[in-house]
Scaffold this motif. Sequence first.
Motif: not given
Ligand code: NAD
Length: 332
Positions: A170, A121, A172
Amino acid sequence: MADGQGAMENFVTVVPEKEIAGLMGAADAFDAVEATFAAMAKRTAYNFPVIREAIGHADALYGFKSGFDRESLALGLKSGGYWPGNEAKGLTNHQSTVILFDADTGRVKALVGGNLLTALRTAAASAVSIKHLARKDAKVLGMIGAGHQSAFQMRAAVAQRDFEKVVGWNYHPEMLSRLEDTAKELGLPFEAVSLEEMGAQSDVIISITSSFAPSLLDAHVKPGTHIACMGTDTKGKQEVEASLLKRATVFTDEVAQSVTIGEAQHAIAEGLIAETDIIEIGAVINGAHPGRGSDEEITLFDGTGVGLQDLAVAAKVVELARDKGVAQSIPF
Ligand code: NAD
């Protein structure tokens, strides 16, 4: 006749997490989320206040997202959160379950695994924004973030335009192989780039990180770009420079969330934009707002993630599970 007896017996449909992948793909999620955003803008569907609490156990964050759609009659909640110790136990850190209720009686209708649905979603939301806001001739897709959600985002996005290439950055760099593998799966060339290069090449940029400081700066972005900011869903998080929101036309799923927990919180706090500058994507879907006004305009979608999205995809997956005969029905 009392509840639970004879003809009034209630049945709960259970769709376990492991069944979701075989039932729902990006296209079904897209349709459910697009209809939900449209209903929100028509005020026939609304989200209830979000609850999110640090519970003081297992370092967990736990909460609810809920709402009601008067047209589809989707009523319920997604409950779950973040358990940082789960990975060490071989479990996903993000855990969620959707519970749907009968809007006419209040009786529980369905229990649905919410982990994969959340990714589907969320990816559908940025794809909806691309459909309605990106330039029709968009060719290069830029991806910022290479975590769990990023692959879902890329898969949903490529269905919306004739993309010829994916570029990625990214924080990382060791995680970039996820983007490369996903692009390969989709038959698209992939290039790891700097943020400057990403801005110069990309027609559409999706940002999906857990960052608390901007990665993409205003100066990186060329005119005509569509940006979907999908990572910022909490107070304090930030993915792009606030001044970019002043330069762009800002759209969102829900204005109340955008200005408090979304990407727009920073531009609002700095006085760069006003709440009234932010447009609901549903208004564009419904034709009440024209969306992109020119090929040079920068459009930015602040995707904060609302409970109604969860209810919409869960309701659809229940329907699909019943059609395919994989739904478990339990008297309750
Ligand atoms: P994940 O933990 O698998 O990945 C995190 C990502 O953020 C990686 O690419 C990592 O390298 C990057 N990251 C970490 N620290 C960073 C920094 N200081 N600067 C730049 N990049 C950095 O997380 P995910 O499951 O892929 O989710 C990513 C984000 O999406 C989370 O913040 C989560 O809360 C958000 N999210 C939003 C929604 C929405 O509806 N908007 C839904 C689900 C998740």
